[in-house]
Write a protein that holds these residues in place. Structure first.
Motif, mmCIF file in Angstrom:
data_model
loop_
_atom_site.group_PDB
_atom_site.id
_atom_site.type_symbol
_atom_site.label_atom_id
_atom_site.label_comp_id
_atom_site.label_asym_id
_atom_site.label_seq_id
_atom_site.Cartn_x
_atom_site.Cartn_y
_atom_site.Cartn_z
ATOM 1 N N PRO A 145 0.797 -1.232 0.000
ATOM 2 C CA PRO A 145 0.000 0.000 0.000
ATOM 3 C C PRO A 145 0.831 1.284 0.000
ATOM 4 O O PRO A 145 0.419 2.290 -0.584
ATOM 5 C CB PRO A 145 -0.835 -0.122 1.275
ATOM 6 C CG PRO A 145 -0.990 -1.587 1.468
ATOM 7 C CD PRO A 145 0.318 -2.182 1.038
ATOM 8 N N ASP A 146 2.006 1.258 0.651
ATOM 9 C CA ASP A 146 2.846 2.458 0.676
ATOM 10 C C ASP A 146 3.766 2.556 -0.528
ATOM 11 O O ASP A 146 4.532 3.518 -0.656
ATOM 12 C CB ASP A 146 3.670 2.507 1.962
ATOM 13 C CG ASP A 146 4.653 1.347 2.093
ATOM 14 O OD1 ASP A 146 4.668 0.463 1.207
ATOM 15 O OD2 ASP A 146 5.398 1.308 3.094
ATOM 16 N N GLY A 147 3.719 1.561 -1.441
ATOM 17 C CA GLY A 147 4.534 1.593 -2.647
ATOM 18 C C GLY A 147 5.976 1.191 -2.448
ATOM 19 O O GLY A 147 6.768 1.263 -3.395
ATOM 20 N N ARG A 148 6.357 0.742 -1.262
ATOM 21 C CA ARG A 148 7.765 0.416 -0.985
ATOM 22 C C ARG A 148 8.171 -0.930 -1.567
ATOM 23 O O ARG A 148 9.279 -1.081 -2.095
ATOM 24 C CB ARG A 148 7.991 0.423 0.527
ATOM 25 C CG ARG A 148 9.406 -0.002 0.957
ATOM 26 C CD ARG A 148 10.452 0.993 0.542
ATOM 27 N NE ARG A 148 11.797 0.544 0.826
ATOM 28 C CZ ARG A 148 12.425 0.750 1.991
ATOM 29 N NH1 ARG A 148 11.801 1.361 2.986
ATOM 30 N NH2 ARG A 148 13.665 0.341 2.156
ATOM 31 N N TRP A 149 7.305 -1.926 -1.484
ATOM 32 C CA TRP A 149 7.678 -3.289 -1.881
ATOM 33 C C TRP A 149 6.885 -3.739 -3.109
ATOM 34 O O TRP A 149 5.676 -3.531 -3.195
ATOM 35 C CB TRP A 149 7.408 -4.272 -0.745
ATOM 36 C CG TRP A 149 8.023 -3.886 0.557
ATOM 37 C CD1 TRP A 149 7.394 -3.338 1.638
ATOM 38 C CD2 TRP A 149 9.407 -4.002 0.921
ATOM 39 N NE1 TRP A 149 8.287 -3.117 2.651
ATOM 40 C CE2 TRP A 149 9.528 -3.519 2.248
ATOM 41 C CE3 TRP A 149 10.536 -4.481 0.266
ATOM 42 C CZ2 TRP A 149 10.743 -3.489 2.917
ATOM 43 C CZ3 TRP A 149 11.741 -4.459 0.929
ATOM 44 C CH2 TRP A 149 11.843 -3.971 2.232
ATOM 45 N N LEU A 150 7.589 -4.351 -4.035
ATOM 46 C CA LEU A 150 6.978 -4.926 -5.234
ATOM 47 C C LEU A 150 7.299 -6.410 -5.262
ATOM 48 O O LEU A 150 8.464 -6.808 -5.184
ATOM 49 C CB LEU A 150 7.529 -4.252 -6.499
ATOM 50 C CG LEU A 150 7.169 -4.903 -7.839
ATOM 51 C CD1 LEU A 150 5.672 -4.790 -8.105
ATOM 52 C CD2 LEU A 150 7.976 -4.273 -8.973
#
Length: 245
Positions: A145-150
């Motif tokens: 959700p925070d865009g840190r992990w893909l």
């Protein structure tokens, strides 16, 4: 509700049904079956095609040639145009501030491989781009959700976790057991928790969970129900036709 064609999606944690057409966007209360709000559609039916909707139903992603347009449902206008190249499968992150795009099936005619892309919709910047091989089929992709992990999983590589801040694979020592899972069959879906601390894999034997900060595997859940973006099924069951992780 009459059948007017277009797309229908559950938003707001399954409480609202959205009917989406180029001419009109309408919401319905699932519990009361009452019509909610109506908004102007995105128009230009021969130019733009629907691609995805945010979990809260406030934004749409529209595919237009080699770009993705972001449409504000309430304002009735385009708020961003992202140059993504030829789009494949598009979805919003759980928080609605990120957009994830994977190339889908390889193009046998052009041998185009494409790439998995993660975008920050607040800054209109690409967070990370992961090239795909010409013969590679992405099975599952997910972004925290925070865009840190893909997280990405394909038929040509094991499960990979990327750190979008560093634009490279995460240095966390992931459990060897998770890396052994086959993305072509054993892993059915991948998802991140709303608090950005945990990742879950739906496998044939149950739900495997891992702490993203330490890489430590947490207590799993065997045979429980999996819920993501309004859908639910039991660990070990097969995805419905037309769905993907």
């Amino acid at each position: 509700m009459s059948d007017t064609g277009g797309e229908r999606h559950l938003v707001n944690n399954g409480r609202t049904l959205m009917s989406i057409t180029p001419e009109e966007i309408t919401t319905w209360d699932v519990r009361t079956h009452r019509r909610g709000h109506s908004y102007p559609g995105y128009g230009e039916e021969d130019l733009a095609t629907f691609a995805a909707v945010t979990p809260d139903g406030r934004q749409l992603a529209l595919s237009v040639d080699d770009r993705i347009w972001i449409w504000d449902v309430r304002a009735g206008r385009v708020t961003a145009k992202l140059s993504t190249g030829v789009p494949g499968v598009v979805e919003f992150g759980l928080g609605g501030d990120t957009l994830l795009m994977d190339p889908g099936a390889p193009d046998s005619e052009t041998e185009s491989s494409g790439s998995v892309q993660a975008w920050d919709l607040r800054t209109r910047r690409m967070l990370v781009r992961v090239p795909a091989r010409a013969d590679e089929m992405m099975q599952h992709t997910a972004i925290s959700p925070d865009g840190r992990w893909l997280a990405l999983c394909s038929d040509k590589r094991p499960l990979e976790i990327w750190d979008t801040a560093e634009r490279g694979t995460a240095p966390v020592p992931w459990p060897a057991g998770l890396k052994r899972y086959s993305c072509a069959g054993e892993v059915s879906e991948i998802a991140f928790a709303p608090d950005n601390r945990t990742m879950a894999l739906l496998t044939e034997t149950g739900i495997r969970r891992v702490d993203l900060r330490s890489g430590r595997e947490l207590t799993g859940i065997g045979g429980r129900t999996w819920t993501r973006s309004g859908s639910a099924r039991t660990a070990g069951s097969s995805p419905r036709a037309g769905t993907r992780g």
